[in-house]
Write a protein that holds these residues in place. Structure first.
Motif, mmCIF file in Angstrom:
data_model
loop_
_atom_site.group_PDB
_atom_site.id
_atom_site.type_symbol
_atom_site.label_atom_id
_atom_site.label_comp_id
_atom_site.label_asym_id
_atom_site.label_seq_id
_atom_site.Cartn_x
_atom_site.Cartn_y
_atom_site.Cartn_z
ATOM 1 N N ASN A 1 0.842 -1.197 0.000
ATOM 2 C CA ASN A 1 0.000 0.000 0.000
ATOM 3 C C ASN A 1 0.877 1.247 0.000
ATOM 4 O OD1 ASN A 1 -2.662 -1.360 0.421
ATOM 5 N ND2 ASN A 1 -1.676 -1.996 2.322
ATOM 6 N N GLN B 1 -2.992 0.652 -3.919
ATOM 7 C CA GLN B 1 -2.116 -0.513 -3.890
ATOM 8 C C GLN B 1 -1.138 -0.390 -5.058
ATOM 9 O OE1 GLN B 1 -5.744 -1.247 -3.530
ATOM 10 N NE2 GLN B 1 -5.137 -0.795 -1.426
ATOM 11 N N SER C 1 -6.808 0.359 -6.747
ATOM 12 C CA SER C 1 -7.479 0.656 -5.491
ATOM 13 C C SER C 1 -8.585 -0.341 -5.223
ATOM 14 C CB SER C 1 -8.053 2.078 -5.512
ATOM 15 O OG SER C 1 -8.794 2.336 -4.342
ATOM 16 N N ASP C 2 -8.716 -0.727 -3.941
ATOM 17 C CA ASP C 2 -9.828 -1.575 -3.527
ATOM 18 C C ASP C 2 -11.094 -0.764 -3.304
ATOM 19 O OD1 ASP C 2 -8.270 -3.859 -3.557
ATOM 20 O OD2 ASP C 2 -7.701 -3.676 -1.443
ATOM 21 N N ASP C 3 -10.931 0.549 -3.143
ATOM 22 C CA ASP C 3 -12.057 1.418 -2.795
ATOM 23 C C ASP C 3 -12.542 2.277 -3.956
ATOM 24 O OD1 ASP C 3 -11.919 0.563 -0.076
ATOM 25 O OD2 ASP C 3 -10.229 1.927 0.220
#
Length: 218
Positions: free
Chosen positions: A180, A193, A205-207
């Motif tokens: 990260n 990430q 990005s996970d978001d």
């Protein structure tokens, strides 16, 4: 210098399951997080018996210390730490917790007057130019190209160019934990990430719906 080594050598620690890592934007002092190291500045001084010290601080308040001795042996300790009123307490739950006065900067950690330097993942610093930009969240700004400079002192600058030719420039500091990368700039912050292979850097990005591939520019 010698007194700091003696303090670290006194730690007596047990085995504990590591807790979950924190949301870095909620962490008390995120610049602490990372890999820190120091090289013996007086290698010919027989009273200083180490070659290097590495200190890892994680957002779940876990630490790891590795001391490489002049005789090529290595001592290691791991456990929990805490942060209170400019004090870093190593081995917070150990028999002999060690208390250090600290100051921290994006690339330096000063413990009782001794300066450690933050270590960057190999090949991450440099000038990166986007080769692919996609995802609804990033394309909402009609971005066509992005230039990213990651300096080895953990300062960065980024310039994005929109399809209409307008440029947006930001600069600030960044820090890293695992895969990260966290950017802090004047008017906000952003987490991504990263994946690094050969001369290609990928941010995702996970978001958010975001994927940016960069090629190193020489």
């Amino acid at each position: 210098m010698k007194s700091m080594i003696i303090l670290l050598s006194c730690l007596t620690l047990g085995s504990i399951d590591p807790p979950i890592k924190h949301d870095m934007f909620l962490f008390e002092d995120p610049f602490l997080i990372g890999q820190w190291s120091i090289i013996n500045p007086e290698p010919r001084n027989e009273h200083i018996d180490f070659q290097s010290i590495s200190l890892s601080l994680e957002s779940n308040y876990r630490f790891n210390i590795s001391v490489k001795r002049k005789g090529h042996t290595r001592d290691s300790w791991a456990g929990e730490y805490s942060v209170e009123n400019n004090q870093l307490i190593i081995g917070a739950n150990s028999v002999h917790p060690q208390i250090f006065q600290y100051r921290v900067y994006p690339n330096q950690l000063v413990l009782n007057g001794v300066t450690l330097y933050k270590t960057m993942p190999p090949h991450l610093s440099g000038y990166w130019q986007s080769t692919e930009v996609r995802g609804a969240d990033v394309m909402s700004g009609y971005i066509s190209t992005i230039d990213l400079i990651l300096n080895p002192d953990f300062y960065f600058s980024i310039q994005s160019t929109a399809t209409n030719g307008l440029n947006k420039y930001r600069e600030g500091v960044y820090y890293i934990e695992d895969n990260n990368i966290y950017f802090i700039f004047k008017d906000g912050e952003q987490a991504s990430q990263f994946a690094l292979k050969n001369n290609q850097l990928v941010l995702s990005s996970d978001d958010a719906d975001m994927y940016i591939a960069f090629q190193r520019k020489h």
